[in-house]
Design an enzyme around this catalytic site. Structure first.
Site, PDB file in Angstrom:
ATOM      1  N   TYR A  77      -2.931 -10.559 -21.053  1.00 36.98           N
ATOM      2  CA  TYR A  77      -1.948 -11.442 -20.399  1.00 36.98           C
ATOM      3  C   TYR A  77      -2.470 -12.877 -20.337  1.00 36.98           C
ATOM      4  O   TYR A  77      -1.699 -13.827 -20.403  1.00 36.98           O
ATOM      5  CB  TYR A  77      -1.606 -10.945 -18.988  1.00 36.98           C
ATOM      6  CG  TYR A  77      -0.468  -9.951 -18.957  1.00 36.98           C
ATOM      7  CD1 TYR A  77      -0.651  -8.626 -19.339  1.00 36.98           C
ATOM      8  CD2 TYR A  77       0.808 -10.345 -18.557  1.00 36.98           C
ATOM      9  CE1 TYR A  77       0.394  -7.717 -19.317  1.00 36.98           C
ATOM     10  CE2 TYR A  77       1.868  -9.443 -18.527  1.00 36.98           C
ATOM     11  CZ  TYR A  77       1.652  -8.128 -18.904  1.00 36.98           C
ATOM     12  OH  TYR A  77       2.682  -7.239 -18.885  1.00 36.98           O
ATOM     13  N   LYS A  95       2.753 -13.413 -14.044  1.00 34.58           N
ATOM     14  CA  LYS A  95       3.318 -14.204 -15.134  1.00 34.58           C
ATOM     15  C   LYS A  95       4.603 -14.906 -14.670  1.00 34.58           C
ATOM     16  O   LYS A  95       4.772 -16.105 -14.874  1.00 34.58           O
ATOM     17  CB  LYS A  95       3.615 -13.269 -16.321  1.00 34.58           C
ATOM     18  CG  LYS A  95       4.218 -13.942 -17.519  1.00 34.58           C
ATOM     19  CD  LYS A  95       4.535 -12.921 -18.605  1.00 34.58           C
ATOM     20  CE  LYS A  95       5.531 -13.467 -19.597  1.00 34.58           C
ATOM     21  NZ  LYS A  95       5.940 -12.458 -20.576  1.00 34.58           N
ATOM     22  N   TYR A 146     -10.665   7.111 -14.053  1.00 35.45           N
ATOM     23  CA  TYR A 146     -10.971   5.882 -13.310  1.00 35.45           C
ATOM     24  C   TYR A 146     -11.663   4.859 -14.214  1.00 35.45           C
ATOM     25  O   TYR A 146     -11.230   3.715 -14.310  1.00 35.45           O
ATOM     26  CB  TYR A 146     -11.855   6.241 -12.115  1.00 35.45           C
ATOM     27  CG  TYR A 146     -12.143   5.088 -11.178  1.00 35.45           C
ATOM     28  CD1 TYR A 146     -11.126   4.545 -10.397  1.00 35.45           C
ATOM     29  CD2 TYR A 146     -13.419   4.557 -11.061  1.00 35.45           C
ATOM     30  CE1 TYR A 146     -11.384   3.488  -9.522  1.00 35.45           C
ATOM     31  CE2 TYR A 146     -13.687   3.512 -10.193  1.00 35.45           C
ATOM     32  CZ  TYR A 146     -12.668   2.984  -9.424  1.00 35.45           C
ATOM     33  OH  TYR A 146     -12.931   1.944  -8.568  1.00 35.45           O
ATOM     34  N   ARG A 165     -17.753   9.886  -0.553  1.00 35.99           N
ATOM     35  CA  ARG A 165     -18.777   8.980  -1.078  1.00 35.99           C
ATOM     36  C   ARG A 165     -20.077   9.160  -0.310  1.00 35.99           C
ATOM     37  O   ARG A 165     -20.103   9.654   0.819  1.00 35.99           O
ATOM     38  CB  ARG A 165     -18.299   7.531  -1.010  1.00 35.99           C
ATOM     39  CG  ARG A 165     -17.419   7.230  -2.189  1.00 35.99           C
ATOM     40  CD  ARG A 165     -17.163   5.767  -2.320  1.00 35.99           C
ATOM     41  NE  ARG A 165     -15.962   5.405  -1.596  1.00 35.99           N
ATOM     42  CZ  ARG A 165     -15.261   4.323  -1.868  1.00 35.99           C
ATOM     43  NH1 ARG A 165     -15.640   3.507  -2.823  1.00 35.99           N
ATOM     44  NH2 ARG A 165     -14.180   4.037  -1.187  1.00 35.99           N
ATOM     45  N   GLN A 221      -2.216 -14.058 -24.203  1.00 31.90           N
ATOM     46  CA  GLN A 221      -0.861 -14.072 -24.756  1.00 31.90           C
ATOM     47  C   GLN A 221       0.101 -14.899 -23.918  1.00 31.90           C
ATOM     48  O   GLN A 221       0.952 -15.589 -24.450  1.00 31.90           O
ATOM     49  CB  GLN A 221      -0.363 -12.621 -24.859  1.00 31.90           C
ATOM     50  CG  GLN A 221       0.876 -12.444 -25.700  1.00 31.90           C
ATOM     51  CD  GLN A 221       1.233 -10.960 -25.836  1.00 31.90           C
ATOM     52  OE1 GLN A 221       0.357 -10.103 -25.973  1.00 31.90           O
ATOM     53  NE2 GLN A 221       2.519 -10.662 -25.800  1.00 31.90           N
ATOM     54  N   PHE A 235      -1.964   6.286   0.122  1.00 35.84           N
ATOM     55  CA  PHE A 235      -2.583   7.517  -0.398  1.00 35.84           C
ATOM     56  C   PHE A 235      -4.018   7.609   0.129  1.00 35.84           C
ATOM     57  O   PHE A 235      -4.420   8.617   0.695  1.00 35.84           O
ATOM     58  CB  PHE A 235      -2.535   7.534  -1.933  1.00 35.84           C
ATOM     59  CG  PHE A 235      -3.329   8.670  -2.534  1.00 35.84           C
ATOM     60  CD1 PHE A 235      -3.100   9.993  -2.145  1.00 35.84           C
ATOM     61  CD2 PHE A 235      -4.318   8.436  -3.484  1.00 35.84           C
ATOM     62  CE1 PHE A 235      -3.842  11.036  -2.690  1.00 35.84           C
ATOM     63  CE2 PHE A 235      -5.062   9.472  -4.030  1.00 35.84           C
ATOM     64  CZ  PHE A 235      -4.825  10.778  -3.626  1.00 35.84           C
ATOM     65  N   ASN A 251       2.409  -4.098 -13.904  1.00 44.85           N
ATOM     66  CA  ASN A 251       3.412  -4.623 -12.956  1.00 44.85           C
ATOM     67  C   ASN A 251       2.915  -5.872 -12.240  1.00 44.85           C
ATOM     68  O   ASN A 251       3.646  -6.843 -12.067  1.00 44.85           O
ATOM     69  CB  ASN A 251       3.793  -3.546 -11.930  1.00 44.85           C
ATOM     70  CG  ASN A 251       4.711  -2.494 -12.539  1.00 44.85           C
ATOM     71  OD1 ASN A 251       5.469  -2.792 -13.461  1.00 44.85           O
ATOM     72  ND2 ASN A 251       4.640  -1.271 -12.033  1.00 44.85           N
ATOM     73  N   ASP A 258       0.851  -1.186   0.000  1.00 50.89           N
ATOM     74  CA  ASP A 258       0.000   0.000   0.000  1.00 50.89           C
ATOM     75  C   ASP A 258       0.892   1.242   0.000  1.00 50.89           C
ATOM     76  O   ASP A 258       1.929   1.254   0.662  1.00 50.89           O
ATOM     77  CB  ASP A 258      -0.906   0.013   1.241  1.00 50.89           C
ATOM     78  CG  ASP A 258      -2.220   0.724   0.979  1.00 50.89           C
ATOM     79  OD1 ASP A 258      -3.275   0.073   1.060  1.00 50.89           O
ATOM     80  OD2 ASP A 258      -2.196   1.939   0.674  1.00 50.89           O
TER      81      ASP A 258
HETATM   82  O1  LIG Z   1     -19.066   3.533  -3.524  1.00 48.22           O
HETATM   83  C1  LIG Z   1     -18.470   2.867  -4.361  1.00 48.22           C
HETATM   84  O2  LIG Z   1     -18.085   1.788  -4.044  1.00 48.22           O
HETATM   85  C2  LIG Z   1     -18.234   3.392  -5.735  1.00 48.22           C
HETATM   86  O3  LIG Z   1     -18.022   4.783  -5.597  1.00 48.22           O
HETATM   87  C3  LIG Z   1     -17.891   5.492  -6.783  1.00 48.22           C
HETATM   88  O4  LIG Z   1     -19.078   5.501  -7.516  1.00 48.22           O
HETATM   89  P1  LIG Z   1     -20.344   6.432  -7.197  1.00 48.22           P
HETATM   90  O5  LIG Z   1     -21.523   5.570  -7.464  1.00 48.22           O
HETATM   91  O6  LIG Z   1     -20.269   7.729  -7.902  1.00 48.22           O
HETATM   92  O7  LIG Z   1     -20.285   6.658  -5.610  1.00 48.22           O
HETATM   93  P2  LIG Z   1     -20.622   7.912  -4.672  1.00 48.22           P
HETATM   94  O8  LIG Z   1     -19.609   8.988  -4.767  1.00 48.22           O
HETATM   95  O9  LIG Z   1     -20.846   7.325  -3.340  1.00 48.22           O
HETATM   96  O10 LIG Z   1     -21.973   8.534  -5.257  1.00 48.22           O
HETATM   97  C4  LIG Z   1     -23.166   7.809  -5.330  1.00 48.22           C
HETATM   98  C5  LIG Z   1     -24.280   8.776  -5.701  1.00 48.22           C
HETATM   99  O11 LIG Z   1     -24.555   9.625  -4.595  1.00 48.22           O
HETATM  100  C6  LIG Z   1     -24.427  10.989  -4.963  1.00 48.22           C
HETATM  101  N1  LIG Z   1     -23.909  11.729  -3.789  1.00 48.22           N
HETATM  102  C7  LIG Z   1     -22.668  11.535  -3.327  1.00 48.22           C
HETATM  103  C8  LIG Z   1     -22.234  12.180  -2.185  1.00 48.22           C
HETATM  104  C9  LIG Z   1     -23.079  13.073  -1.538  1.00 48.22           C
HETATM  105  O12 LIG Z   1     -22.743  13.718  -0.522  1.00 48.22           O
HETATM  106  N2  LIG Z   1     -24.328  13.257  -2.060  1.00 48.22           N
HETATM  107  C10 LIG Z   1     -24.771  12.599  -3.157  1.00 48.22           C
HETATM  108  O13 LIG Z   1     -25.907  12.802  -3.570  1.00 48.22           O
HETATM  109  C11 LIG Z   1     -23.520  11.011  -6.174  1.00 48.22           C
HETATM  110  O14 LIG Z   1     -23.727  12.156  -6.958  1.00 48.22           O
HETATM  111  C12 LIG Z   1     -23.935   9.717  -6.853  1.00 48.22           C
HETATM  112  O15 LIG Z   1     -25.081   9.937  -7.613  1.00 48.22           O
HETATM  113  C13 LIG Z   1     -16.712   4.868  -7.520  1.00 48.22           C
HETATM  114  O16 LIG Z   1     -16.511   5.468  -8.728  1.00 48.22           O
HETATM  115  C14 LIG Z   1     -16.850   3.387  -7.695  1.00 48.22           C
HETATM  116  O17 LIG Z   1     -15.680   2.831  -8.216  1.00 48.22           O
HETATM  117  C15 LIG Z   1     -17.068   2.741  -6.399  1.00 48.22           C
HETATM  118  O18 LIG Z   1     -17.289   1.367  -6.621  1.00 48.22           O
END
Ligand SMILES: O=C(O)[C@H]1O[C@H](OP(=O)(O)OP(=O)(O)OC[C@H]2O[C@@H](n3ccc(=O)[nH]c3=O)[C@H](O)[C@@H]2O)[C@H](O)[C@@H](O)[C@@H]1O
Length: 453
Positions: A298, A244, A284, A325, A301, A175, A238, A172
């Site tokens: 991979y 492999k 992403y 999120r 091939q 980050f 990597n 890890d």
């Molecule tokens: O939670 C995950 O596991 C996923 O999160 C993201 O995908 P996304 O669906 O955009 O996740 P969020 O950022 O949690 O958003 C979900 C929905 O809620 C909304 N949201 C988010 C945050 C907030 O405060 N309010 C709100 O309405 C966003 O606009 C979106 O429509 C990542 O891009 C994915 O790879 C990942 O699998």
């Protein structure tokens, strides 16, 4: 030694405030303090010294200097008989009691092992008691690399693999991962933690590679989009190169984001997706799509044994409270009594799975013989507005829900078709969203109460 000590010129050194002549115990052990016959008898050759930090009870067991207090002699680093009791230098804050150091390389009970024949587990004691892990025969035990193993999903996977009795190596770069997520395994003889960025090659002998390393929340992966692409592309090359060379089985954690803003609903693995290649999510989405392309290249091939999981929205304990999120945002907002922030009109949908279900699916996928991509998600679908109400009502029913502008290219609906996972892995989610949310809320509350977040 004591002679040398008493003849030393008077020098001024910064020493820990814990070591003070005003401390009666310290004064007792200072070379300038008259010693009792018992104390003099206590002087022993190094080889006879006990090996724990309790040897010299007058000294703090672990000394890192912060104090600006001065003390006029170097004798501080010796015991009354002139034997060194502390190593390191104040100028670099490296002082440490020798007994503490001994505790590291000469523990009193080295890896005290407790076998429990009844439930076939083995526990190790090394300063702390680790959770008992299954006792595997050498032929059953695998060396498993988990990239991104200190992250939210990765650390739960690591817990499980450890409890299963395997040897686990975590890579890890911290980050978005956090050492705290795996600290309970630090020191376990089956566990290794390596700070390493998968963008750079890494050599090791392993049997399986779970490749999770990549920032996954939209604010994190958009923070440095070039680095996100490099992580997906170079990191995956990597790790595939490693697979492999070592003939390890390789599992890529891809994402529901490869479907973009989908025109098919629910999404089957055969759907090719609807992704904006130059939008803010592209680093992403396209990064993961290339990672899938590399994985199958991979396989075709170079005969690398591969698995691909497409992970749908996942939540649970150890989510980063600041990752932006929706689950962590809503829970933290409700706990603080702040308004819940819905982006857009809240009619967009997501399907949320609890992290333990996902981990079950990943381990199954790794160990079954199915090589096509597999969706792992809970088909329980909510509009974001419904989801806000669900969380609000579980935590603080009076809290307001406020609408904010939608984010660019936000997928309007998302729900996995999990027929493949059911058919080929025998997997489907066990946790209802409500139960997972209860556990997650309890964890977040505890973190807040303990001042950890
Ligand atoms: O939670 C995950 O596991 C996923 O999160 C993201 O995908 P996304 O669906 O955009 O996740 P969020 O950022 O949690 O958003 C979900 C929905 O809620 C909304 N949201 C988010 C945050 C907030 O405060 N309010 C709100 O309405 C966003 O606009 C979106 O429509 C990542 O891009 C994915 O790879 C990942 O699998």
């Amino acid at each position: 030694m004591s002679q040398i000590a008493t003849e030393e010129p008077v020098l001024h050194h910064s020493i820990p405030s814990a070591i003070s002549l005003e401390d009666p115990q310290m004064a007792l052990h200072h070379p300038d303090t008259p010693q009792t016959p018992q104390d003099q008898n206590a002087a022993q050759p190094v080889s006879d010294l006990p090996t724990t930090a309790t040897t010299n009870s007058a000294r703090p067991p672990n000394i890192f200097v912060n104090s600006t207090q001065t003390f006029p002699t170097l004798r501080e680093y010796h015991d009354p008989s002139g034997l060194v009791i502390e190593v390191g230098h104040p100028s670099v804050n490296s002082q440490i009691a020798l007994d503490t150091l001994r505790g590291v390389y000469l523990p009193v009970q080295p890896y005290n092992r407790i076998d429990n024949r009844q439930n076939n587990t083995v526990a190790y004691l090394h300063e702390k008691t680790f959770p008992p892990v299954r006792s595997l025969r050498p032929s059953e035990k695998k060396r498993i690399l988990v990239t991104g193993g200190a992250g939210f999903v990765g650390s739960h996977l690591v817990d499980r693999l450890m409890l299963m009795g395997h040897d686990v190596i975590v890579l890890d770069n911290f980050f978005t991962g956090n050492k705290r997520n795996v600290q309970h395994w630090l020191g376990h003889p089956h566990f290794e933690l390596v700070r390493h960025d998968v963008v750079d090659p890494f050599m090791i002998e392993v049997d399986q590679i779970y490749h999770l390393a990549c920032p996954a929340s939209p604010p994190h992966y958009q923070y440095n989009p070039i680095k996100t692409v490099k992580t997906s592309v170079m990191g995956t090359i990597n790790m595939l190169g490693l697979a492999k060379r070592t003939k390890a089985r390789f599992l890529l954690t891809s994402t529901s984001e490869v479907y973009g803003d989908p025109e098919e609903h629910p999404q089957r693995e055969t759907y090719w997706g609807h992704v904006n290649p130059i939008g803010p999510r592209a680093c992403y989405d396209e990064g993961k799509r290339v990672a899938e392309t590399l994985t199958y290249s991979y396989m075709h091939q170079d005969d690398v044994d591969v698995r691909v999981a497409r992970i749908f929205n996942t939540f649970g304990p150890r989510m980063n409270e600041n990752d932006g999120r929706v689950v962590s945002n809503f829970i933290m907002q409700a706990l603080k009594g702040e308004q819940l922030t819905v982006y857009g009109d809240g009619s967009q949908t997501r399907s949320f799975q609890y992290v333990h279900d996902l981990v079950d699916g990943l381990i199954l996928l790794m160990n079954k013989n199915y090589t096509e991509p597999v969706n792992l998600g809970n088909p329980e679908e909510y509009t974001i507005r419904q989801f806000a109400e669900l969380i609000r009502d579980q935590i603080s029913p009076g809290t307001a829900i406020k609408i904010f502008p939608a984010t660019t290219d936000d997928p309007q609906k998302r729900k996995p078709d999990i027929t493949r996972a059911k058919t080929y892995l025998g997997w489907e989610p066990r946790f209802a969203v409500r139960q997972g949310l209860n556990e997650t809320i309890t964890w977040f509350k505890k973190q807040v109460d303990e001042g950890l977040i």
